[in-house]
Design a protein around this motif. Sequence first.
Motif, PDB file in Angstrom:
ATOM      1  N   THR A   1      -4.502  -2.393  -2.487  1.00 53.76           N
ATOM      2  CA  THR A   1      -5.044  -0.984  -2.723  1.00 53.76           C
ATOM      3  C   THR A   1      -6.450  -0.911  -2.480  1.00 53.76           C
ATOM      4  OG1 THR A   1      -3.552  -0.845  -4.667  1.00 53.76           O
ATOM      5  CG2 THR A   1      -5.264   0.714  -4.791  1.00 53.76           C
ATOM      6  N   PHE A   2      -7.282  -2.080  -2.843  1.00 51.81           N
ATOM      7  CA  PHE A   2      -8.724  -1.893  -2.659  1.00 51.81           C
ATOM      8  C   PHE A   2      -9.195  -2.340  -1.239  1.00 51.81           C
ATOM      9  CE2 PHE A   2      -8.594  -1.455  -7.199  1.00 51.81           C
ATOM     10  CZ  PHE A   2      -9.487  -0.598  -7.522  1.00 51.81           C
ATOM     11  N   SER A   3      -8.222  -3.193  -0.357  1.00 55.34           N
ATOM     12  CA  SER A   3      -8.704  -3.627   0.627  1.00 55.34           C
ATOM     13  C   SER A   3      -8.194  -2.705   1.927  1.00 55.34           C
ATOM     14  CB  SER A   3      -8.575  -4.992   0.962  1.00 55.34           C
ATOM     15  OG  SER A   3      -7.037  -5.465   1.114  1.00 55.34           O
ATOM     16  N   PHE A   4      -7.193  -1.847   1.485  1.00 57.66           N
ATOM     17  CA  PHE A   4      -6.559  -1.142   2.664  1.00 57.66           C
ATOM     18  C   PHE A   4      -6.347   0.447   2.155  1.00 57.66           C
ATOM     19  CE2 PHE A   4      -2.620   0.766   4.414  1.00 57.66           C
ATOM     20  CZ  PHE A   4      -3.460   0.925   5.785  1.00 57.66           C
ATOM     21  N   ALA A   5      -5.600   0.630   1.118  1.00 55.56           N
ATOM     22  CA  ALA A   5      -5.190   2.019   0.747  1.00 55.56           C
ATOM     23  C   ALA A   5      -6.455   2.980   0.651  1.00 55.56           C
ATOM     24  CB  ALA A   5      -4.187   1.934  -0.204  1.00 55.56           C
TER      25      ALA A   5
ATOM     26  N   ALA B   1       0.774  -1.390  -0.144  1.00 56.44           N
ATOM     27  CA  ALA B   1      -0.143   0.035  -0.044  1.00 56.44           C
ATOM     28  C   ALA B   1       0.839   1.224  -0.081  1.00 56.44           C
ATOM     29  CB  ALA B   1      -0.666  -0.057   1.341  1.00 56.44           C
ATOM     30  N   ILE B   2       2.145   1.132   0.406  1.00 57.75           N
ATOM     31  CA  ILE B   2       3.001   2.363   0.438  1.00 57.75           C
ATOM     32  C   ILE B   2       3.115   2.782  -1.074  1.00 57.75           C
ATOM     33  CG2 ILE B   2       5.443   3.083   0.613  1.00 57.75           C
ATOM     34  CD1 ILE B   2       5.669   0.935   2.997  1.00 57.75           C
ATOM     35  N   LEU B   3       2.947   2.006  -2.153  1.00 56.89           N
ATOM     36  CA  LEU B   3       3.373   2.585  -3.547  1.00 56.89           C
ATOM     37  C   LEU B   3       2.276   3.477  -3.938  1.00 56.89           C
ATOM     38  CD1 LEU B   3       4.872   1.930  -6.116  1.00 56.89           C
ATOM     39  CD2 LEU B   3       3.399   0.062  -6.525  1.00 56.89           C
ATOM     40  N   PRO B   4       0.801   2.863  -3.746  1.00 55.49           N
ATOM     41  CA  PRO B   4      -0.086   3.936  -4.456  1.00 55.49           C
ATOM     42  C   PRO B   4      -0.230   4.864  -3.677  1.00 55.49           C
ATOM     43  CG  PRO B   4      -1.290   2.004  -3.200  1.00 55.49           C
ATOM     44  CD  PRO B   4       0.406   1.576  -3.491  1.00 55.49           C
ATOM     45  N   LEU B   5      -0.207   5.059  -2.373  1.00 55.44           N
ATOM     46  CA  LEU B   5      -0.070   6.093  -1.383  1.00 55.44           C
ATOM     47  C   LEU B   5       1.212   7.279  -1.608  1.00 55.44           C
ATOM     48  CD1 LEU B   5      -1.139   4.858   2.017  1.00 55.44           C
ATOM     49  CD2 LEU B   5      -2.235   6.285   0.646  1.00 55.44           C
TER      50      LEU B   5
END
Length: 282
Positions: A210-214, A30-34
Amino acid sequence: MFGSSGVFVRTLTQNGIDSTTLLFLRFSIAILPLMIAILLTDKKLLKINLKDIPLFLVCAMCIVGLNLCYNESMNTVPLSLAAVLLSIAPIYVLIFAYILFGEKITSKKVICMLLAIFGCVLMTGMLEGDMSNVPLFGILSGIGAGLFWAIYLMASKKSIENGSHTYTILIYSIIFISLALLPFTNFSQINSFVNINPLLTIVFLIVHSTFSFALPYVFSTLSLNYMDSGVSSIFLSGAEPFAALIFGFLIYTEIPTPLMFCGFILTIIAMMMLSRQDHVKN
């Protein structure tokens, strides 16, 4: 989006990924999309003050606590009961928000909260199942998940009031989490899963994170800029089981019973009542 997590968790668990490794994958990727969102928005969002770190650490601990408690609850009690225990989080949020931020506990909030929780109870099918011999530890874990979620909303709301951006709160929280989970991650399990089909599994892991956390955490934290934390938590608690019901029907052909459908209607009514503004302004 939170309601989609069951699809990813089932797939990863069936392919030999343990709970700690699953959490590491969810948070670290999730670090990547954020990071992309921050770079596209404003690079200055990566700057923080030392005084912000304690609240970020609280957010990080609450995110881990929520996921660990909820996973443990799902593994020891019926999924329906675990979902209901998590859906009572708005009760804690309303109380904490009243004590810490002076948010009013209105009759509208209470009625919508009760309707949403009762709708969740019906949607999960708990009233139609056998709830005997349920382990106390599983119940306590479910209650703990709701408490961690409520504390996260309080800590993130306080960070926002202190001037922190949603992206800043989340990026540093998950960096702290990823570093803490690193020693407990089984990389051989990850390697085995990726080797099944490198392209598809990597895409799956990115979509999962991406969809279950970020995105859901971005949206839930962002909502605190525009509404009370109590209202936000009621939307979350009602929408997640509803989404899980839809995903279960579309992907696993889990047909809802008439009571589940009634729960769906009650939850939608609660959302509509809550979203109606008391005063319309030009």
